[in-house]
Write a protein that holds these residues in place. Structure first.
Motif, short mmCIF file in Angstrom:
data_model
loop_
_atom_site.label_atom_id
_atom_site.label_comp_id
_atom_site.label_asym_id
_atom_site.label_seq_id
_atom_site.Cartn_x
_atom_site.Cartn_y
_atom_site.Cartn_z
N ASP A 1 -2.13 -1.69 -8.02
CA ASP A 1 -2.94 -2.91 -8.04
C ASP A 1 -2.94 -3.51 -6.64
O ASP A 1 -1.87 -3.76 -6.11
N TYR A 2 -4.10 -3.73 -6.02
CA TYR A 2 -4.05 -4.34 -4.70
C TYR A 2 -5.24 -5.23 -4.43
O TYR A 2 -6.31 -5.07 -5.00
N GLU A 3 -4.99 -6.21 -3.55
CA GLU A 3 -6.04 -7.12 -3.08
C GLU A 3 -6.33 -6.75 -1.63
O GLU A 3 -5.45 -6.22 -0.94
N THR A 4 -7.54 -7.08 -1.16
CA THR A 4 -7.81 -6.79 0.24
C THR A 4 -8.30 -8.01 1.00
O THR A 4 -8.82 -8.97 0.39
N PHE A 5 -8.09 -7.97 2.30
CA PHE A 5 -8.61 -9.00 3.19
C PHE A 5 -9.34 -8.30 4.32
O PHE A 5 -8.79 -7.39 4.96
N ASP A 6 -10.59 -8.70 4.58
CA ASP A 6 -11.39 -8.07 5.62
C ASP A 6 -11.10 -8.76 6.95
O ASP A 6 -11.58 -9.87 7.20
N CYS B 1 5.31 -0.65 -5.32
CA CYS B 1 4.06 -1.36 -5.52
C CYS B 1 3.87 -1.74 -6.98
O CYS B 1 4.28 -1.00 -7.88
N HIS C 1 -0.20 -0.94 -12.83
CA HIS C 1 -0.99 -1.50 -13.95
C HIS C 1 -0.13 -1.60 -15.20
O HIS C 1 0.62 -0.68 -15.49
#
Lengths: 86, 266
Positions: B213-218, B263, B266
Protein backbone atom coordinates in the motif's frame (compact mmCIF):
# COMPACT_ATOMS: atom_id res chain seq x y z
CA UNK A 1 47.77 -31.78 -23.03
CA UNK A 2 45.73 -30.73 -25.99
CA UNK A 3 42.55 -28.80 -25.48
CA UNK A 4 40.44 -29.92 -28.41
CA UNK A 5 36.78 -30.89 -28.50
CA UNK A 6 37.74 -34.42 -29.57
CA UNK A 7 40.19 -34.82 -26.70
CA UNK A 8 37.62 -33.68 -24.14
CA UNK A 9 34.92 -35.87 -25.64
CA UNK A 10 37.10 -38.99 -25.42
CA UNK A 11 38.20 -38.25 -21.87
CA UNK A 12 34.64 -37.69 -20.65
CA UNK A 13 33.42 -40.80 -22.43
CA UNK A 14 36.12 -42.88 -20.78
CA UNK A 15 35.99 -41.47 -17.27
CA UNK A 16 32.22 -41.38 -16.98
CA UNK A 17 31.48 -44.55 -18.99
CA UNK A 18 29.17 -42.31 -20.95
CA UNK A 19 26.51 -43.49 -23.33
CA UNK A 20 26.68 -40.22 -25.24
CA UNK A 21 28.94 -37.15 -25.14
CA UNK A 22 28.78 -33.94 -27.12
CA UNK A 23 31.48 -31.30 -26.89
CA UNK A 24 31.10 -27.94 -28.56
CA UNK A 25 33.99 -25.50 -28.84
CA UNK A 26 32.35 -22.16 -28.07
CA UNK A 27 35.59 -20.18 -28.25
CA UNK A 28 34.75 -18.26 -31.47
CA UNK A 29 32.89 -15.17 -30.34
CA UNK A 30 34.28 -15.32 -26.80
CA UNK A 31 37.43 -13.77 -25.47
CA UNK A 32 39.12 -17.08 -24.59
CA UNK A 33 38.93 -20.89 -24.64
CA UNK A 34 35.37 -22.00 -23.97
CA UNK A 35 33.46 -25.26 -24.22
CA UNK A 36 29.93 -26.51 -23.82
CA UNK A 37 29.44 -30.23 -23.06
CA UNK A 38 26.57 -32.67 -22.84
CA UNK A 39 27.20 -35.96 -21.01
CA UNK A 40 24.75 -38.84 -20.81
CA UNK A 41 25.77 -41.51 -18.29
CA UNK A 42 24.21 -44.09 -16.03
CA UNK A 43 26.66 -42.90 -13.37
CA UNK A 44 24.41 -39.88 -12.89
CA UNK A 45 21.47 -41.99 -11.71
CA UNK A 46 20.21 -40.98 -8.29
CA UNK A 47 22.74 -38.16 -7.99
CA UNK A 48 21.78 -34.52 -7.44
CA UNK A 49 22.92 -32.00 -10.03
CA UNK A 50 25.81 -30.65 -8.03
CA UNK A 51 27.23 -34.13 -7.60
CA UNK A 52 26.90 -34.88 -11.33
CA UNK A 53 28.69 -31.69 -12.25
CA UNK A 54 31.44 -32.51 -9.77
CA UNK A 55 31.99 -35.83 -11.54
CA UNK A 56 32.45 -34.00 -14.82
CA UNK A 57 34.73 -31.44 -13.14
CA UNK A 58 36.80 -34.28 -11.67
CA UNK A 59 37.22 -35.92 -15.06
CA UNK A 60 38.49 -32.65 -16.52
CA UNK A 61 40.37 -31.45 -13.42
CA UNK A 62 43.60 -30.91 -15.38
CA UNK A 63 41.94 -29.14 -18.27
CA UNK A 64 39.44 -26.88 -16.50
CA UNK A 65 42.02 -24.41 -15.12
CA UNK A 66 42.89 -23.67 -18.76
CA UNK A 67 39.32 -23.24 -19.89
CA UNK A 68 37.91 -19.76 -19.42
CA UNK A 69 34.21 -20.55 -19.77
CA UNK A 70 32.64 -23.97 -19.31
CA UNK A 71 29.00 -24.99 -19.65
CA UNK A 72 27.73 -28.47 -18.90
CA UNK A 73 24.55 -30.47 -19.09
CA UNK A 74 24.36 -33.87 -17.37
CA UNK A 75 21.62 -36.40 -18.09
CA UNK A 76 20.86 -39.98 -17.20
CA UNK A 77 20.10 -42.34 -20.11
CA UNK A 78 16.38 -42.10 -19.25
CA UNK A 79 16.40 -38.31 -19.26
CA UNK A 80 18.26 -38.33 -22.57
CA UNK A 81 15.73 -40.72 -24.14
CA UNK A 82 12.90 -38.45 -22.98
CA UNK A 83 14.63 -35.37 -24.33
CA UNK A 84 15.08 -36.94 -27.74
CA UNK A 85 11.39 -37.74 -27.94
CA UNK A 86 10.39 -34.10 -27.54
CA UNK B 1 33.43 3.30 -31.55
CA UNK B 2 36.42 5.17 -30.06
CA UNK B 3 38.58 7.82 -31.64
CA UNK B 4 39.34 7.52 -35.30
CA UNK B 5 36.70 4.81 -35.62
CA UNK B 6 38.55 2.29 -33.37
CA UNK B 7 36.84 -0.80 -32.03
CA UNK B 8 35.40 -0.32 -28.50
CA UNK B 9 38.07 -2.63 -26.98
CA UNK B 10 40.88 -0.44 -28.30
CA UNK B 11 39.19 2.69 -27.00
CA UNK B 12 38.87 1.03 -23.59
CA UNK B 13 42.59 0.21 -23.58
CA UNK B 14 43.42 3.84 -24.33
CA UNK B 15 41.30 4.85 -21.35
CA UNK B 16 43.04 2.24 -19.21
CA UNK B 17 46.49 3.46 -20.21
CA UNK B 18 45.54 7.05 -19.47
CA UNK B 19 44.24 6.08 -16.02
CA UNK B 20 47.36 4.01 -15.31
CA UNK B 21 49.59 6.97 -16.13
CA UNK B 22 47.65 9.12 -13.66
CA UNK B 23 47.56 6.48 -10.93
CA UNK B 24 51.29 5.79 -11.27
CA UNK B 25 52.42 9.41 -11.22
CA UNK B 26 53.40 9.01 -7.59
CA UNK B 27 56.52 9.43 -5.45
CA UNK B 28 59.93 8.00 -6.28
CA UNK B 29 61.99 5.97 -3.78
CA UNK B 30 65.51 6.56 -2.52
CA UNK B 31 67.03 4.83 -5.53
CA UNK B 32 65.20 7.24 -7.81
CA UNK B 33 62.96 4.47 -9.08
CA UNK B 34 59.18 4.83 -8.94
CA UNK B 35 57.57 3.20 -5.91
CA UNK B 36 54.75 1.99 -8.12
CA UNK B 37 55.60 0.98 -11.65
CA UNK B 38 54.17 -1.06 -14.45
CA UNK B 39 55.32 -3.43 -17.15
CA UNK B 40 53.56 -4.87 -20.14
CA UNK B 41 53.68 -8.35 -21.65
CA UNK B 42 52.18 -9.76 -24.82
CA UNK B 43 50.50 -12.89 -23.47
CA UNK B 44 51.19 -14.91 -26.61
CA UNK B 45 54.87 -13.95 -26.66
CA UNK B 46 55.51 -15.36 -23.18
CA UNK B 47 53.49 -18.59 -22.95
CA UNK B 48 55.39 -19.79 -19.89
CA UNK B 49 54.33 -16.67 -17.98
CA UNK B 50 50.76 -16.93 -19.23
CA UNK B 51 50.69 -20.54 -18.12
CA UNK B 52 52.29 -19.85 -14.72
CA UNK B 53 49.67 -17.24 -13.84
CA UNK B 54 46.87 -19.10 -15.63
CA UNK B 55 46.06 -16.18 -17.88
CA UNK B 56 42.90 -17.13 -19.69
CA UNK B 57 41.88 -13.83 -21.28
CA UNK B 58 43.32 -10.42 -22.12
CA UNK B 59 43.81 -7.85 -20.84
CA UNK B 60 44.68 -9.21 -17.40
CA UNK B 61 46.45 -7.05 -14.83
CA UNK B 62 48.71 -8.73 -12.23
CA UNK B 63 49.77 -6.82 -9.13
CA UNK B 64 53.08 -7.66 -7.45
CA UNK B 65 54.45 -6.49 -4.11
CA UNK B 66 57.76 -7.68 -2.63
CA UNK B 67 57.96 -10.10 -5.56
CA UNK B 68 54.68 -11.73 -4.59
CA UNK B 69 51.53 -11.63 -6.64
CA UNK B 70 48.94 -9.97 -4.43
CA UNK B 71 46.08 -9.17 -6.72
CA UNK B 72 44.61 -9.56 -10.18
CA UNK B 73 42.13 -7.81 -12.42
CA UNK B 74 40.56 -9.41 -15.46
CA UNK B 75 39.27 -7.18 -18.18
CA UNK B 76 39.62 -3.53 -19.18
CA UNK B 77 37.80 -1.92 -16.30
CA UNK B 78 39.44 1.46 -15.78
CA UNK B 79 37.78 2.57 -12.50
CA UNK B 80 38.46 -0.81 -10.88
CA UNK B 81 42.08 -0.66 -12.00
CA UNK B 82 42.59 2.78 -10.49
CA UNK B 83 41.01 1.62 -7.24
CA UNK B 84 43.29 -1.40 -6.99
CA UNK B 85 46.44 0.56 -7.80
CA UNK B 86 45.59 3.11 -5.14
CA UNK B 87 44.69 0.49 -2.58
CA UNK B 88 47.89 -1.50 -2.99
CA UNK B 89 50.15 1.52 -3.33
CA UNK B 90 48.97 2.86 0.01
CA UNK B 91 48.79 -0.33 2.08
CA UNK B 92 51.69 -1.64 4.18
CA UNK B 93 53.83 -4.62 3.23
CA UNK B 94 52.62 -8.20 3.42
CA UNK B 95 54.24 -10.45 6.07
CA UNK B 96 55.21 -13.67 4.25
CA UNK B 97 55.65 -15.71 7.44
CA UNK B 98 51.99 -15.54 8.43
CA UNK B 99 50.73 -18.12 5.89
CA UNK B 100 49.15 -20.76 8.14
CA UNK B 101 47.38 -18.14 10.23
CA UNK B 102 46.13 -16.52 7.05
CA UNK B 103 44.72 -19.77 5.66
CA UNK B 104 42.64 -20.30 8.78
CA UNK B 105 41.49 -16.70 8.69
CA UNK B 106 40.55 -17.09 5.03
CA UNK B 107 38.43 -20.17 5.64
CA UNK B 108 36.65 -18.46 8.49
CA UNK B 109 36.11 -15.42 6.31
CA UNK B 110 34.71 -17.55 3.48
CA UNK B 111 32.43 -19.37 5.88
CA UNK B 112 31.08 -16.03 7.08
CA UNK B 113 30.69 -14.73 3.54
CA UNK B 114 28.80 -17.76 2.26
CA UNK B 115 26.49 -17.47 5.27
CA UNK B 116 26.14 -13.68 4.99
CA UNK B 117 22.59 -13.99 3.63
CA UNK B 118 20.11 -16.88 3.23
CA UNK B 119 20.88 -16.77 -0.49
CA UNK B 120 24.32 -15.56 -1.59
CA UNK B 121 25.49 -15.10 -5.14
CA UNK B 122 29.23 -14.86 -5.83
CA UNK B 123 29.47 -13.28 -9.25
CA UNK B 124 31.61 -11.26 -11.62
CA UNK B 125 30.47 -7.69 -11.21
CA UNK B 126 27.24 -6.60 -9.52
CA UNK B 127 23.57 -7.35 -10.23
CA UNK B 128 23.27 -3.84 -11.66
CA UNK B 129 26.48 -4.16 -13.70
CA UNK B 130 27.34 -7.80 -14.34
CA UNK B 131 30.78 -8.24 -15.93
CA UNK B 132 30.28 -11.65 -17.47
CA UNK B 133 27.54 -13.21 -19.58
CA UNK B 134 27.04 -16.15 -17.23
CA UNK B 135 26.78 -13.96 -14.15
CA UNK B 136 24.33 -11.75 -16.00
CA UNK B 137 22.12 -14.72 -16.91
CA UNK B 138 22.23 -15.97 -13.33
CA UNK B 139 21.02 -12.62 -11.99
CA UNK B 140 18.24 -12.52 -14.59
CA UNK B 141 16.94 -15.95 -13.61
CA UNK B 142 16.97 -15.11 -9.89
CA UNK B 143 15.18 -11.82 -10.51
CA UNK B 144 12.66 -13.44 -12.85
CA UNK B 145 11.70 -15.86 -10.08
CA UNK B 146 11.61 -13.09 -7.52
CA UNK B 147 14.33 -14.73 -5.44
CA UNK B 148 15.81 -12.69 -2.62
CA UNK B 149 19.61 -12.76 -2.73
CA UNK B 150 22.68 -10.79 -1.75
CA UNK B 151 25.71 -10.69 -3.98
CA UNK B 152 29.48 -10.47 -3.77
CA UNK B 153 31.64 -9.18 -6.61
CA UNK B 154 34.55 -11.62 -6.86
CA UNK B 155 36.46 -9.11 -8.98
CA UNK B 156 36.67 -6.86 -5.92
CA UNK B 157 38.68 -9.37 -3.90
CA UNK B 158 41.25 -11.71 -5.38
CA UNK B 159 41.65 -13.59 -2.10
CA UNK B 160 37.98 -14.55 -2.03
CA UNK B 161 37.94 -15.19 -5.75
CA UNK B 162 40.64 -17.88 -5.54
CA UNK B 163 39.92 -19.03 -1.98
CA UNK B 164 36.27 -19.81 -2.61
CA UNK B 165 37.14 -22.10 -5.55
CA UNK B 166 39.24 -24.20 -3.17
CA UNK B 167 36.86 -23.90 -0.21
CA UNK B 168 33.95 -25.31 -2.26
CA UNK B 169 35.99 -27.32 -4.73
CA UNK B 170 34.18 -25.56 -7.55
CA UNK B 171 36.23 -24.07 -10.37
CA UNK B 172 34.01 -21.36 -11.85
CA UNK B 173 31.80 -18.33 -11.21
CA UNK B 174 28.99 -17.50 -10.72
CA UNK B 175 28.34 -19.60 -7.59
CA UNK B 176 25.00 -19.64 -5.77
CA UNK B 177 24.77 -20.58 -2.08
CA UNK B 178 21.68 -21.18 0.04
CA UNK B 179 22.15 -21.36 3.82
CA UNK B 180 25.89 -21.44 3.26
CA UNK B 181 25.77 -24.46 0.94
CA UNK B 182 26.81 -24.43 -2.67
CA UNK B 183 23.86 -25.07 -4.97
CA UNK B 184 25.92 -24.72 -8.12
CA UNK B 185 26.66 -22.56 -11.13
CA UNK B 186 24.52 -21.27 -13.97
CA UNK B 187 24.01 -24.67 -15.60
CA UNK B 188 22.56 -26.12 -12.41
CA UNK B 189 20.32 -23.14 -11.75
CA UNK B 190 19.03 -23.40 -15.34
CA UNK B 191 18.22 -27.08 -14.85
CA UNK B 192 16.55 -26.38 -11.50
CA UNK B 193 14.50 -23.69 -13.23
CA UNK B 194 13.44 -26.14 -15.95
CA UNK B 195 12.47 -28.81 -13.44
CA UNK B 196 10.66 -26.18 -11.33
CA UNK B 197 12.76 -26.96 -8.24
CA UNK B 198 14.27 -23.47 -8.03
CA UNK B 199 11.35 -22.05 -6.10
CA UNK B 200 11.62 -24.72 -3.41
CA UNK B 201 15.36 -24.28 -2.92
CA UNK B 202 15.70 -20.49 -2.90
CA UNK B 203 14.08 -17.94 -0.60
CA UNK B 204 11.58 -15.62 -2.24
CA UNK B 205 11.31 -11.89 -1.93
CA UNK B 206 7.80 -10.68 -1.11
CA UNK B 207 6.09 -9.41 -4.28
CA UNK B 208 5.64 -5.68 -4.75
CA UNK B 209 2.58 -5.56 -6.99
CA UNK B 210 0.55 -7.87 -4.84
CA UNK B 211 0.83 -6.42 -1.43
CA UNK B 212 2.23 -2.95 -0.84
CA UNK B 213 0.00 0.00 0.00
CA UNK B 214 1.61 3.32 -0.89
CA UNK B 215 0.92 7.01 -1.39
CA UNK B 216 2.86 9.22 -3.76
CA UNK B 217 4.01 12.81 -3.89
CA UNK B 218 4.99 14.41 -7.20
CA UNK B 219 8.18 16.33 -6.46
CA UNK B 220 7.83 18.19 -9.73
CA UNK B 221 4.83 19.95 -8.22
CA UNK B 222 6.67 21.56 -5.34
CA UNK B 223 10.20 22.86 -5.78
CA UNK B 224 10.60 23.58 -2.07
CA UNK B 225 9.87 19.97 -1.15
CA UNK B 226 11.90 18.73 -4.07
CA UNK B 227 15.08 20.43 -2.90
CA UNK B 228 14.34 20.40 0.81
CA UNK B 229 13.82 16.66 1.00
CA UNK B 230 17.20 15.96 -0.56
CA UNK B 231 18.86 17.93 2.23
CA UNK B 232 16.51 16.64 4.94
CA UNK B 233 17.33 12.98 4.18
CA UNK B 234 20.79 13.55 2.77
CA UNK B 235 19.80 11.64 -0.37
CA UNK B 236 20.57 13.24 -3.73
CA UNK B 237 18.06 11.65 -6.12
CA UNK B 238 14.48 10.61 -6.85
CA UNK B 239 12.49 8.42 -6.54
CA UNK B 240 12.72 8.05 -2.74
CA UNK B 241 10.76 5.46 -0.79
CA UNK B 242 9.85 6.08 2.86
CA UNK B 243 8.29 3.63 5.29
CA UNK B 244 6.91 5.09 8.55
CA UNK B 245 8.78 8.28 7.84
CA UNK B 246 12.14 6.58 7.35
CA UNK B 247 14.04 6.55 4.07
CA UNK B 248 14.34 3.03 2.64
CA UNK B 249 16.23 4.16 -0.45
CA UNK B 250 16.04 4.72 -4.18
CA UNK B 251 15.41 2.38 -7.10
CA UNK B 252 18.72 0.48 -6.86
CA UNK B 253 18.15 -0.47 -3.25
CA UNK B 254 14.52 -1.40 -3.77
CA UNK B 255 15.38 -3.58 -6.79
CA UNK B 256 18.17 -5.58 -5.24
CA UNK B 257 17.11 -5.78 -1.63
CA UNK B 258 13.39 -5.35 -1.28
CA UNK B 259 12.43 -4.09 2.15
CA UNK B 260 8.81 -5.00 1.80
CA UNK B 261 8.65 -7.01 4.95
CA UNK B 262 8.54 -3.58 6.60
CA UNK B 263 5.89 -2.18 4.27
CA UNK B 264 2.18 -2.05 5.12
CA UNK B 265 0.31 -4.87 3.41
CA UNK B 266 -3.28 -5.03 2.18
Amino acid sequence: MELSADYLREKLQRDLEAEHVEVEDTTPGRCATSFRVLVVSAKFEGKPLLHRHRLVNASLSEELPHIHAFEQKTLTPDQWAREQQK
Amino acid sequence: MGRNGEAPQVARMHAINARLKLALGGPKGKSGKRLVDRGRLEAEAVPEVSEKYEISSVPTFLFFKNSQKIDQLDGAHAPELTKKVQRHASSGSFPPSANEHLKEDLNLRLKKLTHAAPCMLFMKGTPQEPRCGFSKQMVEILQKHNIQFSSFDIFSDEEVRQGLKTYSNWPTYPQLYVSGELIGGLDIIKELEASEELDTICPKAPKLEESVDYETFDILEDEEVRQGLKAYSNWPTYPQLYVKGELVGGLDIVKVRPFFIHCPQH
